[in-house]
Design an enzyme around this catalytic site. Structure first.
Site, mmCIF file in Angstrom:
data_model
loop_
_atom_site.group_PDB
_atom_site.id
_atom_site.type_symbol
_atom_site.label_atom_id
_atom_site.label_comp_id
_atom_site.label_asym_id
_atom_site.label_seq_id
_atom_site.Cartn_x
_atom_site.Cartn_y
_atom_site.Cartn_z
ATOM 1 N N ASP A 1 -42.751 -66.242 -20.153
ATOM 2 C CA ASP A 1 -41.386 -65.545 -20.058
ATOM 3 C C ASP A 1 -40.334 -65.251 -21.030
ATOM 4 O O ASP A 1 -40.538 -66.287 -22.083
ATOM 5 C CB ASP A 1 -40.586 -66.468 -18.449
ATOM 6 C CG ASP A 1 -39.611 -66.136 -17.961
ATOM 7 O OD1 ASP A 1 -39.380 -64.881 -18.144
ATOM 8 O OD2 ASP A 1 -39.105 -66.227 -16.962
ATOM 9 N N GLU A 35 -29.799 -64.532 -13.328
ATOM 10 C CA GLU A 35 -29.426 -66.304 -14.238
ATOM 11 C C GLU A 35 -28.894 -66.390 -15.237
ATOM 12 O O GLU A 35 -28.445 -64.984 -15.334
ATOM 13 C CB GLU A 35 -31.115 -65.892 -14.578
ATOM 14 C CG GLU A 35 -31.539 -64.552 -15.728
ATOM 15 C CD GLU A 35 -32.739 -64.500 -15.894
ATOM 16 O OE1 GLU A 35 -33.388 -65.766 -16.239
ATOM 17 O OE2 GLU A 35 -34.161 -63.619 -15.371
#
Length: 864
Positions: free
Chosen positions: A345, A545
């Site tokens: 990620d 996020e």
């Protein structure tokens, strides 16, 4: 296929069923059975003190097998390619860069294996781009990778298409996963995934970072809406459907053809269980809980042939997943027999101890096959190349990772593919936001709605009445769509950016007027003609996020505007239907009590008319669609029930998992308790000053050469030598802001009780944002302190001159700039330091982390 199941569940499945999709379905059923049987013990284990060990026992995990047989022709071809590739070409396959930091021309020098478009990246550096521009960029990258000398291997183009092709103007926008989980229909999910794959292929993308198979356990987490459910069995039941919708069914002619794309199951593993719901945090629990709750979706995804798995930012019992060999290699590859490649990620490898964003061969050795290195790719390429040549990264592991990537590219047909525009769907722009696709999205909206209250049978409404539509979510496609919509946080857009979408108000208006009724849009509820009934649409503003993490489940505890709107309409004697937009269950007992009917609409996406389909009768008075959605997340009884999950010890929700009223089975809801459970007002994570109050433990100080003085409440204060003074002023409410005036060189500083770690936020495009008014211009620098002798600060004087005197605005500094200027972002003790000189005057209403602002200070020279 799976062993170690409890009594009553199948112990093994054939590895070669007649239909591969049946294998995935059976895997889902086995996992669901296993999870149901273990529910009470697993939940009890989750509530107990978890084992501190991060060691795994692979033999205790589900034993799986990929449905894909190795094709001898493919294996010979990729082995030949590997033998011909230079070490530079091999290392290049391991690296993925973001389109915002690499051009097609760069590919000629750096033979990278993949590019991605991050949440705020678009062709040409634009804020938004058309489908045509996306396709042209995909063509350019493909042609650049094919035209290189040596072994020219086409690169993969990946993107976060998490609720439709959500980065592209005009694409179909589906409800976020939390709403789809409430629909409890894997076939619907499969159809949505198929549409998403189609629209991706039109613009040249070949890979989506979906599905998210997280099982959120703490609803304060800002990514809760990316999860289908708190229930691992529900997540497991969806996993194969999404993967097969995106990729096609393994063994069939459609598998990974030009109408499908690569799928990426994420985030492996435990991202939904972090301590305090902190994004990218640490999941502290036993191996049994990690396996049976957080990993529930992965065996069905593997059985469905998922071709990539994304490693989680988070850690497990102190070990970051990007460096966890036991989970990535021994469990995922070894035990589950995952046959694709593991992608990291966004710079997640840089969080592994001993690593940086530009250097982390340890992550490859642990089991990551492809770095996601959006802005660090160049240094990472050079350092990884050096590590291979110095044998710090083994050649065997390098070759293994490259073979895995090449195998997937070969299965996709990419090694021989034409440019994206010349493929089956390339350039068929009429498919973007096609009516058939939008019809599926509208169906999904209807199926996702959950009716929490309907006293006296107020719903469904007669469309021939006079109906008021109110609330700030009524005519706002961005708000109803949430984060990951055109931008990372879903903010900064305007109505014209959604040409193929319909707001909730537009959906109601069309049906009401067609039936002969009348309607009025009044966002603030102040109507011009008295209505028979009001529909009030309100809820959370978009977030993603980091920014979405909160400290309490109370809905806007110190901002009562929505509650007051509901109360004002009820006081006028008008029946009220509340339509609540949210990315998670929240404590809204006061709002539920005030409304006659209350609908949890989640984040429905671009088809607002789907709500009107259920809430309105047709012109003849018949019910169009009944409610069918049920809660896939438990609803809190008070604002402190952060980890509220069915089966857990002490489970006591306001509305239990599976709750949902219907027209066919009406029920009256008694008044709910309005005791929130909070002992004090609380700010969301990353918000240190708002609505006139400081976050818990924070303090405000003024200082000059003579020392420091604390700001005590709302009382006026001056620094010891009167260089800077402050007082409370009114902004949106009484004394909800502070005005500071400088007579000489002085400082305003906001300190926190304990140092905060902002490394994860700095990794993204997160900003320190001040809501302020410039009362008088002067020299100014903004920074963050990281201990007594640690400060990162940037000069803001020039930016200040661009701001109109006397007007409230938002001024931001990228955290990356403060880190570059010297701030140690892992231990911030003062998230705001303002140094000013004589003549400066500022009024500050909010200090918080965010992702958008009217004015942004660049990463120039550090302030003196």
């Amino acid at each position: 296929m799976f062993t170690n199941n409890p009594a009553g569940c199948p112990r093994q499945l054939s590895a070669r069923p007649r239909a591969t999709s049946a294998l995935a379905l059976a895997a889902s059923m086995v996992v669901a059975c296993m999870l149901a049987a273990h529910a009470s013990t697993v939940r009890a284990d989750a509530s107990a003190n978890p084992a501190a060990s991060s060691q795994v026992n692979p033999e205790q995990w589900p034993l799986g097998r990929s449905p894909l047989q190795r094709d001898p022709a493919i294996e010979r071809r990729i082995a030949k390619l590997l033998a011909e590739m230079s070490v530079e070409e091999k290392v290049g396959q391991l690296i993925q860069a973001d389109i915002g930091s690499i051009t097609p021309a760069d590919i000629a020098r750096y033979p990278l294996g993949s590019v991605l478009a991050g949440g705020n990246s678009a062709p040409g550096g634009k804020q938004y781009a058309t489908a045509q521009e996306w396709l042209a960029l995909a063509d350019a990258y493909h042609q650049a990778s094919k035209s290189r000398g040596g072994v020219a291997i086409p690169l993969l183009f990946g993107i976060d298409a998490v609720h439709g092709h959500n980065n592209v103007i005009g694409a179909t926008l589906f409800p976020h996963n939390i709403g789809l989980g409430a629909a409890n229909d894997p076939d619907l999910i499969r159809r949505i995934a198929r549409v998403t794959a189609t629209e991706l292929r039109v613009t040249g993308a070949e890979w989506t970072f979906a599905p998210t198979l997280t099982v959120p356990q703490d609803d304060r987490w800002g990514r809760t809406y990316e999860g289908f459910s708190e229930d691992p069995a529900r997540v497991a039941s969806y996993a194969a459907a999404v993967v097969e919708g995106l990729q096609g069914v393994p063994g069939s002619a459609e598998f990974l053809d030009e109408h499908h794309v690569l799928s990426s199951a994420k985030h492996f593993v435990g991202d939904g269980g972090t301590l305090n719901g902190r994004d990218q945090g640490d999941t502290r629990t036993s191996e049994a809980v990690l396996r049976d709750i957080h990993a529930a979706g992965y065996p069905p995804a593997v059985a469905a042939g998922v071709q990539s798995v994304m490693a989680s930012f988070s850690g497990w019992n102190g070990v970051k997943l990007h460096g966890h060999r036991g989970l990535l290699t021994d469990v995922l590859r070894g035990r589950m027999q995952f046959d694709g490649f593991v992608v990291g990620d966004w710079n997640g490898h840089g969080q592994v101890p001993g690593c940086t964003n530009e250097h982390c061969s340890a992550s490859i050795e642990a089991g990551v096959d492809m770095f996601m290195a959006p802005d660090s790719w160049r240094g990472l390429f050079d350092n990884t190349l050096r590590d291979v040549r110095s044998k710090r990264l083994s050649r065997a592991r390098l070759d293994e990772a490259v073979l895995r990537i090449l195998r997937v590219k070969a299965r996709l047909g990419l090694l021989d593919a034409d440019s994206p525009s010349a493929r089956a769907l390339g350039g068929r722009f009429e498919l973007i936001g096609h009516a058939d696709h939008r019809a599926i999205s509208r169906e999904a909206v209807r199926r996702s709605l959950v009716l929490l209250k309907n006293n006296n049978g107020l719903l469904p409404l007669d469309p021939k009445q006079r109906i008021l539509i109110a609330g700030d979510g009524a005519n706002d496609v961005a708000k109803q769509s949430g984060g990951w919509t055109l931008t990372w946080q879903g903010t900064g857009t305007q109505p014209s950016d959604f040409p193929n979408a319909e707001s909730i108000w537009q959906g109601f208006r069309q049906q009401i007027e067609a039936a002969g009724g009348t309607t009025e849009l009044a966002i603030d509820g102040r109507y011009s003609s008295r209505p028979d009934v009001a529909v009030v649409v309100f809820g959370e503003d978009p977030y993603a996020e980091f920014v979405g993490d909160i400290d309490t489940l109370a809905y806007r505890p110190e901002d009562p505007r929505d509650l007051q709107l509901l109360q004002r309409l009820r006081a006028d004697g008008i029946p009220v239907v509340a339509v609540f937009l949210s990315g998670r269950p929240l404590w809204v007992n006061r709002e539920i009590n005030t409304a006659n009917a209350f609908v949890a609409a989640w984040l429905p996406g671009g088809e607002g008319g789907g709500i009107a389909d259920v809430l309105l009768r047709d012109a003849s008075g018949a019910i169009q669609h009944d409610f069918s959605g049920t809660l896939s997340f438990s609803w809190p009884r008070d604002a402190t029930q952060f980890a509220l999950n069915a089966g857990a010890e002490g489970y006591n929700p306001q509305f239990a998992f599976g709750y949902g009223l219907t027209y066919a089975a009406p029920a009256e809801l008694a008044a709910l308790s309005e005791a929130s459970g909070l002992t004090a007002s609380s700010h969301r994570a990353g918000q240190w000053f708002a609505r006139g109050s400081l976050s818990t433990g924070a303090s405000l100080q003024v200082a000059d050469a003579g020392g420091v003085r604390a700001v005590a409440g709302n009382a006026p204060v001056s620094s010891p030598r009167n260089a800077v003074s402050g007082r409370a002023i009114d902004h949106l409410a009484q004394e909800d802001a502070r005005r500071f005036s400088w007579e000489g060189e002085g400082r305003v500083e906001l300190n926190v009780a304990a140092p905060v770690d902002l490394e994860r936020e700095t990794n993204g495009d997160v900003l320190l944002v001040l809501s302020l008014r410039v009362d008088s211009a002067g020299a100014m620098a903004i920074g963050m302190r990281c201990g007594e002798s640690c400060l990162g600060s940037v000069d803001a004087s020039d930016t200040l001159e661009d701001i109109s005197i006397g007007s409230w605005t938002r001024l931001a500094v990228p955290l990356k700039c403060l880190r570059t200027a010297g701030a140690d972002v892992t231990r911030i003790s003062a998230p705001l330091v303002v140094d000013g000189g004589a003549g400066l005057g500022l009024s500050i209403a909010r200090v918080e982390l965010g992702t958008d602002a009217e004015h942004r200070i660049g990463c120039g020279a550090a302030a003196n």
